[in-house]
Motif scaffolding. Sequence first.
Motif, PDB file in Angstrom:
ATOM      1  N   MET A 121      38.388  20.477  39.219  1.00 26.64           N
ATOM      2  CA  MET A 121      39.167  21.103  40.299  1.00 26.64           C
ATOM      3  C   MET A 121      40.392  21.828  39.764  1.00 26.64           C
ATOM      4  N   LEU A 122      40.916  21.367  38.624  1.00 28.07           N
ATOM      5  CA  LEU A 122      42.109  22.039  38.087  1.00 28.07           C
ATOM      6  C   LEU A 122      41.810  23.507  37.784  1.00 28.07           C
ATOM      7  N   LEU A 123      40.560  23.784  37.424  1.00 29.22           N
ATOM      8  CA  LEU A 123      40.210  25.190  37.215  1.00 29.22           C
ATOM      9  C   LEU A 123      40.313  25.955  38.525  1.00 29.22           C
ATOM     10  N   TRP A 124      39.778  25.381  39.594  1.00 29.81           N
ATOM     11  CA  TRP A 124      39.812  26.089  40.885  1.00 29.81           C
ATOM     12  C   TRP A 124      41.251  26.275  41.366  1.00 29.81           C
ATOM     13  N   GLY A 125      42.039  25.222  41.275  1.00 28.65           N
ATOM     14  CA  GLY A 125      43.422  25.299  41.768  1.00 28.65           C
ATOM     15  C   GLY A 125      44.227  26.340  41.024  1.00 28.65           C
ATOM     16  N   THR A 126      44.181  26.276  39.704  1.00 31.58           N
ATOM     17  CA  THR A 126      45.011  27.189  38.909  1.00 31.58           C
ATOM     18  C   THR A 126      44.459  28.609  38.961  1.00 31.58           C
ATOM     19  N   LEU A 127      43.135  28.731  38.950  1.00 29.99           N
ATOM     20  CA  LEU A 127      42.544  30.066  39.013  1.00 29.99           C
ATOM     21  C   LEU A 127      42.914  30.751  40.332  1.00 29.99           C
ATOM     22  N   THR A 128      42.764  30.038  41.432  1.00 30.24           N
ATOM     23  CA  THR A 128      43.095  30.609  42.739  1.00 30.24           C
ATOM     24  C   THR A 128      44.552  31.035  42.783  1.00 30.24           C
ATOM     25  N   ALA A 129      45.419  30.157  42.296  1.00 33.59           N
ATOM     26  CA  ALA A 129      46.854  30.464  42.308  1.00 33.59           C
ATOM     27  C   ALA A 129      47.151  31.714  41.484  1.00 33.59           C
ATOM     28  N   ASN A 130      46.464  31.858  40.364  1.00 33.82           N
ATOM     29  CA  ASN A 130      46.787  32.981  39.490  1.00 33.82           C
ATOM     30  C   ASN A 130      46.172  34.296  39.944  1.00 33.82           C
ATOM     31  N   VAL A 131      45.028  34.234  40.606  1.00 36.89           N
ATOM     32  CA  VAL A 131      44.512  35.465  41.223  1.00 36.89           C
ATOM     33  C   VAL A 131      45.526  35.931  42.268  1.00 36.89           C
TER      34      VAL A 131
END
Lengths: 645, 149
Positions: A211-221
Amino acid sequence: MNRADDRAPALGTVSPGLEHRLHELWEGEGGLKGFLSTVDHKKIGLRYIVTAFTFLLLGGIEALIMRLQLAGPNAHLLSPEQYDQLFSTHGMTMIFLYASPILSGFSNYLWPLILGTRDMAFPRVNALSYWIYLASGIFLYVGFLTGNGPNDGWFNYVPYALRDFNPGMNQDFYSLGMVLLGTSTTVGAANFIVTAMRTRAPGMSINRAPMLLWGTLTANVANLLVVPAVSLAFFLLWLDRQFGTHFFDVRAEGQPLLWQHLFWIFGHPWVYAIVLPAMAFVSDALPVFCRRPLVGYPLVALSTVATMVLGFGVWVHHMFATGLPALGMSFFSAASIAIVVPSSVTIFSWLATIWHGRPVVTTAFMFFASTIILFVIGGVSGFMTASVPVDWQLTDTYFVVAHLHYVLIGINLFPVLGAIYFWFPKMTGRLLDERLGRWNFWLIFIGFNLAFLPMHLTGLFGMPRRVYTYGPDMGWNTLNLITSVGSFVIAIGVVLLLVNVVKSRRSGALAGPNPWGAHTLEWSIPSPPPPYNFALIPAVASRHPLWEAELHEEVRSSLDRGLMLDKGKETLGTTPLDALPDMILRMPEDTVAPFVLTLGLALLFTGMILKVWLLMLAGALVLTASLLVWLWPRRELREREPAHG
Amino acid sequence: MNAEAPLSLSHPPAPRAECAGRGQMAFAIIAGPLAWFVLVCAGQALASQPCFPGGHRYPQPLPGLHWTWPALIALLALCVLVAFAALIVAWRLYQATRTEEAGRDSGLLDEGVGRTRFMALWGLLYSAGFCVATLFSLAPYLALPRCAG
């Protein structure tokens, strides 16, 4: 990150010889040069965390001074001007210099480890992002320490921020500092996105990613899309102040509301950007202590992205009191209410994970579990202010201050503190002391609720935000005193955390590779990790590579046999959706170029604030030279062809 | 590297990937949210401009800007249609990929195994959710006076 060559990488198993070779290749230099030139994501991640935590302490001290001022009526510890700078700098510090960078720090440190790779996609850009962040923090604090801190709130509304009403250098420091910080955030965001898309371990398709990938990826997009709006707003403000343009000047047909639109188009997605990665900490770590996988993983990942999508359509709820037409506001009110749906999915997933699991109550677990309670309280008060008529009653009161602290402390600081307890053993090889941890948790939890729960009432009783004092007969005395006491209890809790970190770093129990029996890839390697992270690039077959036997899964990830990639400083490039092996990536060596480039930028911005053209020119020259050195095509990286065949 | 790579994944993540074209999948996932976002931004502008141009407020829409009302309704209808089309595409993709991994549909909701059907599920929920959200935007048009505020 460059494509190395077209050879097929060798498969193998771990051997002392391989580890030695990789150590030689990946270990950076020591000393000052090594400090300034490192591009190792772990060192950069730790620097982010330490720097952001330092800013948290500074912001906390500012809060304590404000709470002393507000503890009783008619206090004179601070003048109105000092109070203005203090609450504005507190907001700026916590929101821009702590809340987002601390998450960048964790993600920088953890991403290559959870993704099964050897570094971020662009290690030099990673270093640049950190150095610029540090430079912008110093730049903004130089302003504050010389009496030129922001003094118009962190949202910095015009016309108060324009030169006629704010003639000092305060707004110039804030404007230029934010443009500088925006550069750091933007390059960092690009790096996170490419890392997520191209460097996951083979087999780690998007439905198997932590999930850390989803959280950080979403935030950075989101950061990549919205940070330019606020950088532009601050740049236009600087032009209005210094060059007589009239973007926001109503007397010359400028639009004050343009500032609010540009700021909040950025500001509200930013709120989600500083909570979604922290929520991902909970989604990844809470199941470890519940001894079962996260309930409803696809829905939680989907909700993470949906929260951000809806988050792009809610910015006007910060502007309900500005006189916008009701029909226009109704869209944003509806979106602000609808955002409850994806948030609730995550909350119920966490609750179901605890309910169906066998919780092991550690300090980290308590921080993560308490996030749920605080999230619900902050969410409910947010839901209230999403309604236009309620917002008209509550806007600019302490109710909103209470709401935003439940959101930002509840869903950022609490998960971050849990993450410190959870990943500290991976970072240092030692466990934090659990007994001190319990004290730490309860003091912060009780102090926080003591400080901010009554603050809802303070707001409902009519106390406006941003006033430096109040009269004795307003009915706010006791509530303010309770809030001030609570804030000092939080401070004691934070001091205990620092004591715990220092003590445990020196003499804490040894952690070993996987002290929590966790399921993701970072726990398959030693603590602290070696410079190359993984001797072999693992191949992933499920979402829980380390729990496959426990969960009786039919598939097995390959952790003991994998790609060696020991012919140079290399890692594996994989395809964006399914993470199929695609190419060997040559990773760059350490370099001082990002540091020198940042020095050039700092000189340029210092010249701009002081209006010293020579300094600006010097900064521009240093910046250009460092870019040339950095980007000059090199034959060994196949950026240009050899001159003779 | 692809042709020569010695590493073959023991458990490929998307065995039914060929059943779902990338363009279709992208449409199924993105069209619904995008339609909603267009309506939020353009809707706000179309609803506000006839009554609140610049710094002035008017109790009735300005002459010459009456076209904004039918334009708004047409835009809403178009956005709902786009989101609904995405829902249909997503449903077809889901039907084509639901057997990507052994196990019941509830296994998909809990674990998300099978990358293609994982994405099809996202398309299904996004397009359905944003179709409803876009449709609900009709309520304020019908309930609120045009120049209220």
